[in-house]
Design a protein around this motif. Structure first.
Motif, PDB file in Angstrom:
ATOM      1  N   ASP A 112      27.390  40.221  38.313  1.00  0.00           N
ATOM      2  CA  ASP A 112      27.807  41.495  38.910  1.00  0.00           C
ATOM      3  C   ASP A 112      27.576  41.555  40.414  1.00  0.00           C
ATOM      4  O   ASP A 112      27.725  42.609  41.025  1.00  0.00           O
ATOM      5  CB  ASP A 112      27.096  42.662  38.233  1.00  0.00           C
ATOM      6  N   THR A 113      27.244  40.423  41.055  1.00  0.00           N
ATOM      7  CA  THR A 113      27.021  40.440  42.500  1.00  0.00           C
ATOM      8  C   THR A 113      28.329  40.214  43.250  1.00  0.00           C
ATOM      9  O   THR A 113      29.268  39.599  42.732  1.00  0.00           O
ATOM     10  CB  THR A 113      26.016  39.350  42.915  1.00  0.00           C
ATOM     11  N   PHE A 114      28.371  40.709  44.488  1.00  0.00           N
ATOM     12  CA  PHE A 114      29.577  40.568  45.305  1.00  0.00           C
ATOM     13  C   PHE A 114      29.929  39.092  45.507  1.00  0.00           C
ATOM     14  O   PHE A 114      31.094  38.699  45.432  1.00  0.00           O
ATOM     15  CB  PHE A 114      29.385  41.245  46.663  1.00  0.00           C
ATOM     16  N   GLU A 115      28.906  38.258  45.778  1.00  0.00           N
ATOM     17  CA  GLU A 115      29.149  36.848  46.061  1.00  0.00           C
ATOM     18  C   GLU A 115      29.839  36.154  44.890  1.00  0.00           C
ATOM     19  O   GLU A 115      30.785  35.373  45.082  1.00  0.00           O
ATOM     20  CB  GLU A 115      27.832  36.134  46.369  1.00  0.00           C
ATOM     21  N   ILE A 116      29.366  36.451  43.687  1.00  0.00           N
ATOM     22  CA  ILE A 116      29.944  35.820  42.497  1.00  0.00           C
ATOM     23  C   ILE A 116      31.351  36.348  42.242  1.00  0.00           C
ATOM     24  O   ILE A 116      32.294  35.568  41.991  1.00  0.00           O
ATOM     25  CB  ILE A 116      29.041  36.065  41.271  1.00  0.00           C
ATOM     26  N   ARG A 117      31.519  37.644  42.282  1.00  0.00           N
ATOM     27  CA  ARG A 117      32.844  38.226  42.019  1.00  0.00           C
ATOM     28  C   ARG A 117      33.879  37.740  43.038  1.00  0.00           C
ATOM     29  O   ARG A 117      35.009  37.398  42.687  1.00  0.00           O
ATOM     30  CB  ARG A 117      32.757  39.754  42.048  1.00  0.00           C
ATOM     31  N   ASN A 118      33.480  37.709  44.293  1.00  0.00           N
ATOM     32  CA  ASN A 118      34.400  37.304  45.348  1.00  0.00           C
ATOM     33  C   ASN A 118      34.807  35.845  45.191  1.00  0.00           C
ATOM     34  O   ASN A 118      35.997  35.497  45.294  1.00  0.00           O
ATOM     35  CB  ASN A 118      33.740  37.525  46.708  1.00  0.00           C
ATOM     36  N   LEU A 119      33.829  34.979  44.907  1.00  0.00           N
ATOM     37  CA  LEU A 119      34.140  33.567  44.741  1.00  0.00           C
ATOM     38  C   LEU A 119      35.027  33.329  43.527  1.00  0.00           C
ATOM     39  O   LEU A 119      35.998  32.551  43.598  1.00  0.00           O
ATOM     40  CB  LEU A 119      32.849  32.754  44.608  1.00  0.00           C
ATOM     41  N   ALA A 120      34.727  33.995  42.415  1.00  0.00           N
ATOM     42  CA  ALA A 120      35.545  33.824  41.212  1.00  0.00           C
ATOM     43  C   ALA A 120      36.993  34.189  41.489  1.00  0.00           C
ATOM     44  O   ALA A 120      37.925  33.479  41.072  1.00  0.00           O
ATOM     45  CB  ALA A 120      34.983  34.662  40.072  1.00  0.00           C
ATOM     46  N   SER A 121      37.204  35.285  42.206  1.00  0.00           N
ATOM     47  CA  SER A 121      38.570  35.712  42.530  1.00  0.00           C
ATOM     48  C   SER A 121      39.289  34.668  43.368  1.00  0.00           C
ATOM     49  O   SER A 121      40.486  34.410  43.177  1.00  0.00           O
ATOM     50  CB  SER A 121      38.536  37.051  43.274  1.00  0.00           C
ATOM     51  N   GLN A 122      38.570  34.058  44.303  1.00  0.00           N
ATOM     52  CA  GLN A 122      39.177  33.020  45.143  1.00  0.00           C
ATOM     53  C   GLN A 122      39.535  31.781  44.326  1.00  0.00           C
ATOM     54  O   GLN A 122      40.619  31.202  44.495  1.00  0.00           O
ATOM     55  CB  GLN A 122      38.209  32.635  46.265  1.00  0.00           C
ATOM     56  N   ILE A 123      38.629  31.362  43.444  1.00  0.00           N
ATOM     57  CA  ILE A 123      38.853  30.138  42.671  1.00  0.00           C
ATOM     58  C   ILE A 123      40.073  30.251  41.765  1.00  0.00           C
ATOM     59  O   ILE A 123      40.845  29.304  41.626  1.00  0.00           O
ATOM     60  CB  ILE A 123      37.601  29.803  41.834  1.00  0.00           C
ATOM     61  N   VAL A 124      40.253  31.418  41.134  1.00  0.00           N
ATOM     62  CA  VAL A 124      41.304  31.550  40.112  1.00  0.00           C
ATOM     63  C   VAL A 124      42.584  32.167  40.649  1.00  0.00           C
ATOM     64  O   VAL A 124      43.519  32.420  39.874  1.00  0.00           O
ATOM     65  CB  VAL A 124      40.795  32.380  38.910  1.00  0.00           C
ATOM     66  N   ALA A 125      42.654  32.393  41.940  1.00  0.00           N
ATOM     67  CA  ALA A 125      43.848  33.044  42.511  1.00  0.00           C
ATOM     68  C   ALA A 125      45.119  32.295  42.110  1.00  0.00           C
ATOM     69  O   ALA A 125      45.225  31.075  42.264  1.00  0.00           O
ATOM     70  CB  ALA A 125      43.725  33.094  44.030  1.00  0.00           C
ATOM     71  N   GLY A 126      46.063  33.042  41.564  1.00  0.00           N
ATOM     72  CA  GLY A 126      47.361  32.488  41.204  1.00  0.00           C
ATOM     73  C   GLY A 126      47.424  31.816  39.848  1.00  0.00           C
ATOM     74  O   GLY A 126      48.509  31.381  39.432  1.00  0.00           O
ATOM     75  N   LEU A 127      46.309  31.733  39.144  1.00  0.00           N
ATOM     76  CA  LEU A 127      46.285  31.073  37.839  1.00  0.00           C
ATOM     77  C   LEU A 127      46.503  32.086  36.713  1.00  0.00           C
ATOM     78  O   LEU A 127      46.110  33.252  36.835  1.00  0.00           O
ATOM     79  CB  LEU A 127      44.944  30.369  37.624  1.00  0.00           C
TER      80      LEU A 127
END
Length: 260
Positions: A112-127
């Protein structure tokens, strides 16, 4: 595939110490458990129970002195890893209720941290939502975290690993689990024996629930390989410690081998 596994521990017991051990293969998930034995020298009475995750836990009291704990097993396991890039994300309203616990932040998985949520969104973008996202996260963790002993501590959690970029198998799993849970994908840690690892140790990986099925992922490996004996499931390492001690003892030796 028939695997033979052995885990051997030597302890110096300072004063009588109660032990909980998760060292027996799960009968319900491995293809076929042919033999499994837990031996303690000097001998002591062993009791067992099943925890809330269905893991078989053994409990026993160790007296003062040197003690040897040996777990051995022969298990038929899958010789392939099931992969399905078509397995879709399951909306929350359709998830089985018992899986909600694997969506929540836990002691080592700060989903639930910003760092984790933000990174996850970047990794899976477009998938596409589901398996493809999890595999992208697994690959990212493998490519960006270095495997090294001696850096992580009992207090090390997913945000520490994200910052330091170094850890062992449980740390790889914790970070991947946190990233997946931040996308509302049920994720759990798995511990057990694994074949063909570059190190001789008990191992941790993770599973995610997509497409109405649990799939296996291993962020330590370049590609998730078969040859795994499952000992326990949990939310994170706090649920699946191989040995938990309630007393004063010192582990002075450990050896793990998996052949097959």
């Amino acid at each position: 595939m028939l695997l033979k596994a052995r885990a051997y521990f030597t302890y110096e017991i300072i004063y009588p110490t109660h032990i909980i051990a998760l060292l027996s293969p799960r009968i319900d998930v491995n293809d076929q458990v042919i033999t499994r034995n837990l031996d303690i020298t000097p001998s002591t009475e062993i009791d067992f129970y099943f925890d809330v995750y269905g893991n078989e836990c053994h409990r026993f009291l160790l007296e003062v002195g040197r003690v040897e704990i040996t777990s051995t097993c022969e298990v038929e396991v899958h010789d392939t890893i099931e992969k399905n890039f078509e397995a879709a994300y399951i909306p929350i309203e359709f998830l089985p209720s018992e899986l909600f616990q694997y969506l929540l932040p836990s002691r080592y998985c700060f989903s639930d941290t910003f760092e984790i949520r933000n990174l996850a969104s970047q990794i899976v973008a477009g998938l596409p939502n589901g398996y493809a996202q999890v595999e992208a996260i697994r690959t990212w963790v493998h490519q960006n975290i270095s495997y090294q002993y001696g850096f992580s501590l009992v207090t090390t959690h997913s945000n520490h690993i994200l910052k330091d970029k170094v850890g062992v198998c449980r740390d790889f799993a914790h970070l991947a689990i946190a990233l997946c849970r931040s996308l509302n994908i049920p994720s759990r840690i798995v511990v057990g024996f694994a074949k063909d690892l570059p190190f001789a140790d008990l191992h941790a990986w993770f599973e995610c629930y997509v497409g109405d099925h649990w799939y296996i992922f291993d962020a330590v490996q370049a590609e998730t390989t078969p040859g795994r004996i499952v000992l326990a499931y949990g939310r994170d390492a706090s649920d699946v410690a191989f040995i938990t001690q309630y007393g004063s003892s010192l582990m002075v030796g450990m050896h793990v081998e998996v052949t097959g």
